[in-house]
Design a protein around this motif. Structure first.
Motif, PDB file in Angstrom:
ATOM      1  N   MET A   1       0.821  -1.213   0.000  1.00 41.38           N
ATOM      2  CA  MET A   1       0.000   0.000   0.000  1.00 41.38           C
ATOM      3  C   MET A   1       0.860   1.271   0.000  1.00 41.38           C
ATOM      4  N   THR A   2       0.411   2.270  -0.698  1.00 39.82           N
ATOM      5  CA  THR A   2       1.197   3.507  -0.781  1.00 39.82           C
ATOM      6  C   THR A   2       1.197   4.234   0.566  1.00 39.82           C
ATOM      7  N   ASP A   3       2.387   4.633   1.004  1.00 43.92           N
ATOM      8  CA  ASP A   3       2.509   5.437   2.223  1.00 43.92           C
ATOM      9  C   ASP A   3       2.217   6.896   1.812  1.00 43.92           C
TER      10      ASP A   3
ATOM     11  N   ILE B   1       4.645  26.145 -20.588  1.00 51.67           N
ATOM     12  CA  ILE B   1       5.830  25.756 -19.805  1.00 51.67           C
ATOM     13  C   ILE B   1       5.410  25.005 -18.538  1.00 51.67           C
ATOM     14  N   LEU B   2       4.414  25.551 -17.842  1.00 53.74           N
ATOM     15  CA  LEU B   2       3.984  24.895 -16.598  1.00 53.74           C
ATOM     16  C   LEU B   2       3.232  23.602 -16.891  1.00 53.74           C
ATOM     17  N   TRP B   3       2.530  23.571 -18.014  1.00 55.10           N
ATOM     18  CA  TRP B   3       1.812  22.367 -18.414  1.00 55.10           C
ATOM     19  C   TRP B   3       2.800  21.193 -18.549  1.00 55.10           C
ATOM     20  N   GLU B   4       3.938  21.472 -19.194  1.00 54.45           N
ATOM     21  CA  GLU B   4       4.947  20.412 -19.374  1.00 54.45           C
ATOM     22  C   GLU B   4       5.494  19.955 -18.023  1.00 54.45           C
ATOM     23  N   LYS B   5       5.687  20.880 -17.110  1.00 53.65           N
ATOM     24  CA  LYS B   5       6.194  20.525 -15.780  1.00 53.65           C
ATOM     25  C   LYS B   5       5.152  19.693 -15.019  1.00 53.65           C
ATOM     26  N   LEU B   6       3.880  20.073 -15.188  1.00 55.80           N
ATOM     27  CA  LEU B   6       2.814  19.319 -14.507  1.00 55.80           C
ATOM     28  C   LEU B   6       2.732  17.894 -15.048  1.00 55.80           C
ATOM     29  N   ALA B   7       2.949  17.746 -16.356  1.00 52.22           N
ATOM     30  CA  ALA B   7       2.916  16.395 -16.949  1.00 52.22           C
ATOM     31  C   ALA B   7       4.026  15.540 -16.333  1.00 52.22           C
ATOM     32  N   LYS B   8       5.178  16.146 -16.103  1.00 56.31           N
ATOM     33  CA  LYS B   8       6.300  15.413 -15.484  1.00 56.31           C
ATOM     34  C   LYS B   8       5.954  15.038 -14.039  1.00 56.31           C
ATOM     35  N   LEU B   9       5.315  15.975 -13.346  1.00 55.32           N
ATOM     36  CA  LEU B   9       4.953  15.706 -11.952  1.00 55.32           C
ATOM     37  C   LEU B   9       3.894  14.595 -11.884  1.00 55.32           C
ATOM     38  N   GLU B  10       2.941  14.653 -12.809  1.00 49.10           N
ATOM     39  CA  GLU B  10       1.923  13.583 -12.870  1.00 49.10           C
ATOM     40  C   GLU B  10       2.595  12.227 -13.080  1.00 49.10           C
ATOM     41  N   ALA B  11       3.553  12.170 -14.017  1.00 47.42           N
ATOM     42  CA  ALA B  11       4.241  10.900 -14.314  1.00 47.42           C
ATOM     43  C   ALA B  11       4.980  10.413 -13.069  1.00 47.42           C
ATOM     44  N   PHE B  12       5.586  11.346 -12.348  1.00 45.22           N
ATOM     45  CA  PHE B  12       6.309  10.982 -11.118  1.00 45.22           C
ATOM     46  C   PHE B  12       5.346  10.372 -10.102  1.00 45.22           C
ATOM     47  N   ILE B  13       4.181  11.011  -9.929  1.00 51.97           N
ATOM     48  CA  ILE B  13       3.217  10.522  -8.922  1.00 51.97           C
ATOM     49  C   ILE B  13       2.759   9.107  -9.302  1.00 51.97           C
ATOM     50  N   ARG B  14       2.445   8.913 -10.570  1.00 49.29           N
ATOM     51  CA  ARG B  14       1.985   7.581 -11.001  1.00 49.29           C
ATOM     52  C   ARG B  14       3.023   6.511 -10.709  1.00 49.29           C
ATOM     53  N   GLN B  15       4.295   6.863 -10.883  1.00 50.79           N
ATOM     54  CA  GLN B  15       5.385   5.894 -10.613  1.00 50.79           C
ATOM     55  C   GLN B  15       5.425   5.483  -9.140  1.00 50.79           C
ATOM     56  N   GLN B  16       5.077   6.446  -8.271  1.00 50.97           N
ATOM     57  CA  GLN B  16       5.209   6.195  -6.830  1.00 50.97           C
ATOM     58  C   GLN B  16       4.030   5.426  -6.238  1.00 50.97           C
TER      59      GLN B  16
ATOM     60  N   ASP C   1       1.176   2.579  -5.750  1.00 53.00           N
ATOM     61  CA  ASP C   1       0.872   1.176  -6.054  1.00 53.00           C
ATOM     62  C   ASP C   1      -0.555   1.137  -6.583  1.00 53.00           C
ATOM     63  N   GLY C   2      -0.727   0.753  -7.809  1.00 56.67           N
ATOM     64  CA  GLY C   2      -2.072   0.665  -8.386  1.00 56.67           C
ATOM     65  C   GLY C   2      -2.455   1.933  -9.113  1.00 56.67           C
ATOM     66  N   PRO C   3      -3.691   1.971  -9.629  1.00 50.17           N
ATOM     67  CA  PRO C   3      -4.108   3.137 -10.421  1.00 50.17           C
ATOM     68  C   PRO C   3      -4.427   4.353  -9.550  1.00 50.17           C
ATOM     69  N   CYS C   4      -4.308   5.519 -10.126  1.00 45.30           N
ATOM     70  CA  CYS C   4      -4.768   6.736  -9.441  1.00 45.30           C
ATOM     71  C   CYS C   4      -5.202   7.727 -10.504  1.00 45.30           C
ATOM     72  N   LYS C   5      -6.131   8.607 -10.124  1.00 50.02           N
ATOM     73  CA  LYS C   5      -6.618   9.596 -11.097  1.00 50.02           C
ATOM     74  C   LYS C   5      -5.948  10.945 -10.839  1.00 50.02           C
ATOM     75  N   LEU C   6      -5.525  11.582 -11.911  1.00 52.03           N
ATOM     76  CA  LEU C   6      -4.873  12.894 -11.792  1.00 52.03           C
ATOM     77  C   LEU C   6      -5.313  13.772 -12.959  1.00 52.03           C
ATOM     78  N   ILE C   7      -5.668  15.011 -12.676  1.00 48.98           N
ATOM     79  CA  ILE C   7      -5.924  15.990 -13.754  1.00 48.98           C
ATOM     80  C   ILE C   7      -5.241  17.294 -13.359  1.00 48.98           C
ATOM     81  N   SER C   8      -4.453  17.840 -14.283  1.00 52.73           N
ATOM     82  CA  SER C   8      -3.715  19.074 -13.981  1.00 52.73           C
ATOM     83  C   SER C   8      -4.286  20.273 -14.724  1.00 52.73           C
ATOM     84  N   TYR C   9      -4.197  21.411 -14.079  1.00 52.70           N
ATOM     85  CA  TYR C   9      -4.610  22.663 -14.726  1.00 52.70           C
ATOM     86  C   TYR C   9      -3.618  23.770 -14.413  1.00 52.70           C
ATOM     87  N   VAL C  10      -3.500  24.682 -15.354  1.00 51.36           N
ATOM     88  CA  VAL C  10      -2.823  25.926 -15.040  1.00 51.36           C
ATOM     89  C   VAL C  10      -3.630  27.049 -15.685  1.00 51.36           C
TER      90      VAL C  10
END
Ligand code: B12
Ligand code: SF4
Ligand code: SF4
Length: 350
Positions: A1-3, A110-125, A127-136
């Protein structure tokens, strides 16, 4: 389980690595200050920004679950931009002023690209699926209110979100998620106290008593968002602003500590001061070539020329009369025509 506690810390570290200076997490419900937002719309303070009053976006602002099913948290992120290099004095004759945020490459991308990277990082961390939507900026989310709710800062009287010790030259972005991350305490301190410098300095007197503004009178709205004719009373108050307005931020004591210049969100694409007469020589194609990749593209050629004409009128700039008269004859946009007619009258009557 994710801490989740650990994940919250890792997200902050990664976000800071990407350049976001402040991070906070708030519960997605209830949406803070939603009632204030609805009253603001009812009072028509949004002017012609109809997208803010649309039924679907109005509902989404009040309930982030309508954007992301199962949404639990809103992660707010603040990204600094360079403070203006010029103070409050008006631009010299024949020159218009661009708000500092618009002098660098479009922050949305510029911030959109950074948010996409942050989303990818969160998904990696996780365990299992999670929903994420980013806005700027462009999403139906009460960005300032959620940022305050997540402890990042507080809305000033000019309605800008102020971060204690850093000021208000920040863009906001957010990630909506179904992850039940631990929430941060809201920022409850009033950072304005008895100060009301921005209220006194606002050229159009549009700052309201409840930390909102009458956007339909705000120079930022008039020069960027509003298409068509600008009322004469407001034209005269626009001074030398060509695109956006920074007065209520320049005057704010929280912005007196200058952030380092390398905080810029992207490469500088425009000067703060722009010669106005050469703008009238640009046709649609050359306008797009020169400004298509800059924030000025949002106001389009007709909007920028309309603003330029108003400034030349405010400056009683006689050397601009031939360009203004030529535009009055050859241009078809009603807002631009009206501005040229008004400017010619101001100059000839002076
Ligand atoms: C529409 C809009 C505009 C309009 C209207 C602005 C306004 N003040 O309402 C216009 C075109 C005028 C505009 C101008 C600017 N904008 Co603008 N804009 C927006 C947008 C899309 C929606 C704002 C909105 O909903 N306004 C309606 C009012 C009612 O809501 P609000 O401003 O969020 O205010 C809330 C809080 O003040 C809160 N509140 C009320 N009382 C209290 C009390 C306390 C104690 C607290 C904590 C909160 C609180 O309740 C309000 C309603 O929820 C947001 C992005 C977004 N999705 O939120 C960007 C946004 C607000 N804009 C931004 C920027 C940078 C600007 C400009 C500085 C650009 C410029 N230099 O020209 C100016 C600033 C002008 C100003 N004084 O606000 C940033 C602000 C960042 C920050 N540090 O605050 C945002 C967040 C975009 C982004 N993602 O970075 N903008
Ligand atoms: S951006 Fe300019 S016009 Fe708008 S509230 Fe601030 S000072 Fe007033
Ligand atoms: S100028 Fe004064 S009143 Fe206005 S936002 Fe800044 S601290 Fe608050």
């Amino acid at each position: 389980m994710t801490d989740l506690l650990r994940l919250r810390k890792d997200i902050e570290t990664e976000a800071k690595h990407l350049g976001f200076q402040h991070v906070g997490v708030a519960s997605a419900f209830p949406a803070p200050h939603y009632k204030d937002f609805c009253e603001w719309i009812e009072n028509n303070y949004h002017g012609t920004m109809g997208y803010l009053a649309r039924e679907d976006t109005l509902a989404k602002r009040g309930d982030p679950q309508l954007i992301l099913e199962g949404c639990q948290r809103i992660l707010s992120l603040a990204f600094p931009y360079s403070p203006p290099q010029s103070g409050l004095s008006p631009a010299p004759r024949g020159v218009g002023r661009i708000s500092t945020y618009a002098t660098t490459a479009d922050y949305h991308q510029i911030l959109w690209e950074k948010l996409a990277k942050l989303e990818a990082f969160i998904r990696q961390q996780v365990d299992g699926p999670c929903k994420l939507i980013s806005y700027v900026d462009t999403g139906p989310v009460l960005e300032r209110s959620f940022a305050a709710q997540s402890g990042i800062g507080s809305a000033g009287k000019n309605s800008n979100l102020i971060i204690q010790g850093y000021g208000s030259y920040f863009f906001l972005a957010e990630i909506l998620t179904d992850l039940p991350l631990p929430v941060d305490p809201p920022f409850t301190r009033d950072l304005c106290g008895t100060c009301q410098r921005c209220v006194d300095a606002c050229p159009t007197n549009c700052i309201l008593p409840n930390r909102t503004i009458d956007a339909s009178r705000c120079i930022s709205y008039l020069t960027i968002e509003h298409k068509g004719i600008i009322q004469d009373e407001l034209k005269a108050l626009m001074g030398t602003w060509l695109f956006g307005c920074d007065v209520c931020q320049i005057i704010c004591p929280h912005n007196s500590q200058q952030l380092p210049a390398d905080q810029a969100v992207g490469e500088r694409v425009l000067p703060e001061m722009l010669e106005l007469e050469p703008l009238f020589a640009l046709d649609d194609h050359s306008f797009k070539t020169k400004f298509g990749q800059t924030p000025l593209a949002r106001a389009k050629r007709d909007g920028i020329l309309r603003n330029a004409a108003i400034i030349l009128g405010n400056q009683r700039c006689a050397s601009a009369l031939p360009a203004l008269k030529n535009a009055l004859e050859s241009e078809s946009d009603p807002g631009l025509q009206d501005a040229c007619r008004w400017a010619i009258h101001q100059i000839e009557a002076s």
